[in-house]
Write a protein that holds these residues in place. Sequence first.
Motif, PDB file in Angstrom:
ATOM      1  N   GLY A   1       0.795  -1.225   0.000  1.00  0.00           N
ATOM      2  CA  GLY A   1       0.000   0.000   0.000  1.00  0.00           C
ATOM      3  C   GLY A   1       0.828   1.276   0.000  1.00  0.00           C
ATOM      4  N   GLU A   2       2.128   1.185   0.315  1.00  0.00           N
ATOM      5  CA  GLU A   2       2.953   2.396   0.317  1.00  0.00           C
ATOM      6  C   GLU A   2       3.389   2.734  -1.111  1.00  0.00           C
ATOM      7  OE1 GLU A   2       5.111   2.712   4.679  1.00  0.00           O
ATOM      8  OE2 GLU A   2       6.057   1.441   3.192  1.00  0.00           O
ATOM      9  N   ALA A   3       3.482   4.033  -1.397  1.00  0.00           N
ATOM     10  CA  ALA A   3       3.903   4.472  -2.724  1.00  0.00           C
ATOM     11  C   ALA A   3       5.383   4.167  -2.920  1.00  0.00           C
ATOM     12  CB  ALA A   3       3.648   5.968  -2.880  1.00  0.00           C
ATOM     13  N   VAL A   4       5.724   3.690  -4.113  1.00  0.00           N
ATOM     14  CA  VAL A   4       7.100   3.277  -4.412  1.00  0.00           C
ATOM     15  C   VAL A   4       7.756   4.288  -5.347  1.00  0.00           C
ATOM     16  CG1 VAL A   4       8.450   1.520  -5.615  1.00  0.00           C
ATOM     17  CG2 VAL A   4       6.653   0.825  -4.032  1.00  0.00           C
ATOM     18  N   ILE A   5       9.015   4.658  -5.042  1.00  0.00           N
ATOM     19  CA  ILE A   5       9.763   5.551  -5.926  1.00  0.00           C
ATOM     20  C   ILE A   5      11.017   4.831  -6.429  1.00  0.00           C
ATOM     21  CG2 ILE A   5       8.926   7.663  -4.821  1.00  0.00           C
ATOM     22  CD1 ILE A   5      11.568   7.807  -3.277  1.00  0.00           C
ATOM     23  N   GLY A   6      11.682   5.413  -7.420  1.00  0.00           N
ATOM     24  CA  GLY A   6      12.883   4.819  -7.994  1.00  0.00           C
ATOM     25  C   GLY A   6      14.149   5.334  -7.324  1.00  0.00           C
ATOM     26  N   SER A   7      15.291   4.887  -7.872  1.00  0.00           N
ATOM     27  CA  SER A   7      16.586   5.220  -7.269  1.00  0.00           C
ATOM     28  C   SER A   7      16.839   6.724  -7.265  1.00  0.00           C
ATOM     29  CB  SER A   7      17.714   4.540  -8.051  1.00  0.00           C
ATOM     30  OG  SER A   7      17.375   3.229  -8.403  1.00  0.00           O
ATOM     31  N   THR A   8      16.550   7.390  -8.399  1.00  0.00           N
ATOM     32  CA  THR A   8      16.837   8.823  -8.496  1.00  0.00           C
ATOM     33  C   THR A   8      15.963   9.619  -7.532  1.00  0.00           C
ATOM     34  OG1 THR A   8      17.386   8.499 -10.810  1.00  0.00           O
ATOM     35  CG2 THR A   8      17.056  10.771 -10.101  1.00  0.00           C
ATOM     36  N   ALA A   9      14.688   9.242  -7.443  1.00  0.00           N
ATOM     37  CA  ALA A   9      13.793   9.953  -6.525  1.00  0.00           C
ATOM     38  C   ALA A   9      14.223   9.737  -5.078  1.00  0.00           C
ATOM     39  CB  ALA A   9      12.348   9.495  -6.733  1.00  0.00           C
ATOM     40  N   MET A  10      14.749   8.559  -4.769  1.00  0.00           N
ATOM     41  CA  MET A  10      15.270   8.341  -3.414  1.00  0.00           C
ATOM     42  C   MET A  10      16.490   9.236  -3.193  1.00  0.00           C
ATOM     43  SD  MET A  10      14.946   6.958  -0.468  1.00  0.00           S
ATOM     44  CE  MET A  10      14.167   5.356  -0.202  1.00  0.00           C
ATOM     45  N   GLY A  11      17.355   9.338  -4.215  1.00  0.00           N
ATOM     46  CA  GLY A  11      18.488  10.263  -4.112  1.00  0.00           C
ATOM     47  C   GLY A  11      18.008  11.694  -3.891  1.00  0.00           C
ATOM     48  N   ASP A  12      16.954  12.089  -4.619  1.00  0.00           N
ATOM     49  CA  ASP A  12      16.361  13.433  -4.444  1.00  0.00           C
ATOM     50  C   ASP A  12      15.917  13.629  -2.996  1.00  0.00           C
ATOM     51  OD1 ASP A  12      16.618  13.850  -7.164  1.00  0.00           O
ATOM     52  OD2 ASP A  12      14.494  13.447  -7.614  1.00  0.00           O
ATOM     53  N   ALA A  13      15.247  12.607  -2.437  1.00  0.00           N
ATOM     54  CA  ALA A  13      14.704  12.724  -1.071  1.00  0.00           C
ATOM     55  C   ALA A  13      15.831  12.894  -0.056  1.00  0.00           C
ATOM     56  CB  ALA A  13      13.863  11.490  -0.737  1.00  0.00           C
ATOM     57  N   VAL A  14      16.929  12.161  -0.263  1.00  0.00           N
ATOM     58  CA  VAL A  14      18.057  12.278   0.673  1.00  0.00           C
ATOM     59  C   VAL A  14      18.715  13.654   0.524  1.00  0.00           C
ATOM     60  CG1 VAL A  14      20.326  11.341   1.314  1.00  0.00           C
ATOM     61  CG2 VAL A  14      18.431   9.781   0.780  1.00  0.00           C
ATOM     62  N   LEU A  15      18.854  14.127  -0.723  1.00  0.00           N
ATOM     63  CA  LEU A  15      19.453  15.461  -0.934  1.00  0.00           C
ATOM     64  C   LEU A  15      18.579  16.551  -0.326  1.00  0.00           C
ATOM     65  CD1 LEU A  15      20.898  15.191  -4.534  1.00  0.00           C
ATOM     66  CD2 LEU A  15      22.164  15.815  -2.472  1.00  0.00           C
ATOM     67  N   ALA A  16      17.268  16.409  -0.490  1.00  0.00           N
ATOM     68  CA  ALA A  16      16.362  17.411   0.092  1.00  0.00           C
ATOM     69  C   ALA A  16      16.504  17.426   1.611  1.00  0.00           C
ATOM     70  CB  ALA A  16      14.911  17.097  -0.308  1.00  0.00           C
ATOM     71  N   ALA A  17      16.627  16.252   2.214  1.00  0.00           N
ATOM     72  CA  ALA A  17      16.786  16.179   3.670  1.00  0.00           C
ATOM     73  C   ALA A  17      18.128  16.762   4.104  1.00  0.00           C
ATOM     74  CB  ALA A  17      16.648  14.728   4.135  1.00  0.00           C
ATOM     75  N   LEU A  18      19.148  16.555   3.284  1.00  0.00           N
ATOM     76  CA  LEU A  18      20.477  17.127   3.588  1.00  0.00           C
ATOM     77  C   LEU A  18      20.398  18.646   3.614  1.00  0.00           C
ATOM     78  CD1 LEU A  18      23.244  15.357   1.462  1.00  0.00           C
ATOM     79  CD2 LEU A  18      23.255  15.673   3.937  1.00  0.00           C
ATOM     80  N   GLN A  19      19.720  19.185   2.592  1.00  0.00           N
ATOM     81  CA  GLN A  19      19.636  20.639   2.478  1.00  0.00           C
ATOM     82  C   GLN A  19      18.820  21.231   3.620  1.00  0.00           C
ATOM     83  OE1 GLN A  19      18.230  20.745  -1.531  1.00  0.00           O
ATOM     84  NE2 GLN A  19      20.274  20.336  -2.330  1.00  0.00           N
ATOM     85  N   ALA A  20      17.805  20.491   4.064  1.00  0.00           N
ATOM     86  CA  ALA A  20      16.922  21.014   5.106  1.00  0.00           C
ATOM     87  C   ALA A  20      17.516  20.810   6.498  1.00  0.00           C
ATOM     88  CB  ALA A  20      15.566  20.304   5.029  1.00  0.00           C
ATOM     89  N   ASP A  21      18.560  20.048   6.594  1.00  0.00           N
ATOM     90  CA  ASP A  21      19.084  19.629   7.906  1.00  0.00           C
ATOM     91  C   ASP A  21      19.634  20.811   8.683  1.00  0.00           C
ATOM     92  OD1 ASP A  21      20.035  17.739   9.897  1.00  0.00           O
ATOM     93  OD2 ASP A  21      22.036  18.226   9.160  1.00  0.00           O
ATOM     94  N   SER A  22      19.203  20.928   9.934  1.00  0.00           N
ATOM     95  CA  SER A  22      19.776  21.985  10.759  1.00  0.00           C
ATOM     96  C   SER A  22      20.388  21.376  12.023  1.00  0.00           C
ATOM     97  CB  SER A  22      18.678  22.998  11.114  1.00  0.00           C
ATOM     98  OG  SER A  22      17.581  22.306  11.678  1.00  0.00           O
ATOM     99  N   GLY A  23      20.860  20.160  11.897  1.00  0.00           N
ATOM    100  CA  GLY A  23      21.563  19.543  13.016  1.00  0.00           C
ATOM    101  C   GLY A  23      20.758  18.448  13.668  1.00  0.00           C
ATOM    102  N   PRO A  24      21.404  17.718  14.578  1.00  0.00           N
ATOM    103  CA  PRO A  24      20.742  16.600  15.240  1.00  0.00           C
ATOM    104  C   PRO A  24      19.569  17.080  16.097  1.00  0.00           C
ATOM    105  CG  PRO A  24      23.019  16.860  16.022  1.00  0.00           C
ATOM    106  CD  PRO A  24      22.769  17.931  15.030  1.00  0.00           C
ATOM    107  N   ARG A  25      18.564  16.218  16.230  1.00  0.00           N
ATOM    108  CA  ARG A  25      17.469  16.532  17.128  1.00  0.00           C
ATOM    109  C   ARG A  25      17.961  16.399  18.545  1.00  0.00           C
ATOM    110  NH1 ARG A  25      14.232  12.641  14.108  1.00  0.00           N
ATOM    111  NH2 ARG A  25      13.299  13.825  12.447  1.00  0.00           N
ATOM    112  N   SER A  26      17.468  17.261  19.413  1.00  0.00           N
ATOM    113  CA  SER A  26      17.928  17.119  20.803  1.00  0.00           C
ATOM    114  C   SER A  26      17.040  16.100  21.499  1.00  0.00           C
ATOM    115  CB  SER A  26      17.877  18.452  21.512  1.00  0.00           C
ATOM    116  OG  SER A  26      16.622  19.030  21.291  1.00  0.00           O
TER     117      SER A  26
END
Length: 371
Positions: free
Chosen positions: A346-371
Amino acid sequence: MNAFRMLVLGGDGVGPEVIEQALRVGRWIAGRHTRAIEFFEEPYGLSAFQSQGEILPARTLAAARETDAILFGAIGGDYAGVPVAQRREGSVLRLRRELVLFANLRPVQYWPALAASCPLRPEVATGTDIALVRENVGGLYFGQPRGIETLPDGRREAVNTLRYASDEIERVARFAFELARSRGARVCSVDKSNVLEAGVLWRQTVAALHVRDYADVALTHMLVDNCAMQLVRDPRQFDVIVTDNMFGDILSDGGGAVAGSLGMLPSASLGALQADGRRRALYEPVHGSAPDIEGKGIANPIGAILSLALALRHSVGDEAAAARVERAVTRALESGARTADIAAPGEAVIGSTAMGDAVLAALQADSGPRS
Ligand code: IPM
Ligand code: MG
């Protein structure tokens, strides 16, 4: 400081596809967050055989010896047209052995975001964080004599040899103890000492090293068959596991179940610490070439991306950058990014490039570890 040099060997099957995504992450983080890293490629695998007649061309091997670290995709596929000797010459086993990468670190962790696709119940697996250390250049994989012969009566007989010298055991055990000091300070040494002499010597050697140099680390011993069960029955009991080449190969695939998919597992193959503080190193996802899905753009690149993170930690020496990549993977998963291997029904499936996009987006949004 000179740029860190990282040789990229995409290899066969899905190797080049997953490495492409790891490189996007590497290029983003290098220079921005860490010292400059120069990524350079050399031919390797079936494509090298087709263009140059060699799986592992001499130039590629020379580059592998010179470089600061290797980022490796996968090898394996339709090798029917390649002579057996060539195959062995070019295999990743040869690279591990030629470069004396004796310690194979395979971290296994549980991902809460993947609870729905992990076969273990959350209450069993939550918090699992294992550093599995596999001896990487000896044992059954390399012992001589080996081969298949025809006996005088016409039957065929296959021989492989399990052989370990005490110094081979000691150097990988030392690596495991040192690693344990930087984590939970517990090592579980895994062998088959109730049956095999190689296991008796393994246990004696690890125990003696422990008494001599690592009494501050808690050491336990476990038989490998029991360990296979304990890994899925109660994976949280482990901190660092150290074991031989064959057992490490088998147990690390078991770790894939804990992580939810083999596609999630990274690895580092490391050599001896040299006088200048560096060690030879090869980083590769554990999943292999997966020829059945080659070229479809659906392979999970997280094993490769996490392998890059291991390179940042163990070769570039930048813990903050490594942790940042690992956080980005966690957050990409939390945001619902799923390749086919980690998607629950039931979960939506993405490909390799879209997974790379998701990780890059998270990298860019990252403001450090959660406390
Ligand atoms: C691994 C793989 C390899 C191994 C194969 C592809 C030779 O299974 O890295 O675990 O057995 O070491
Ligand atoms: Mg394996």
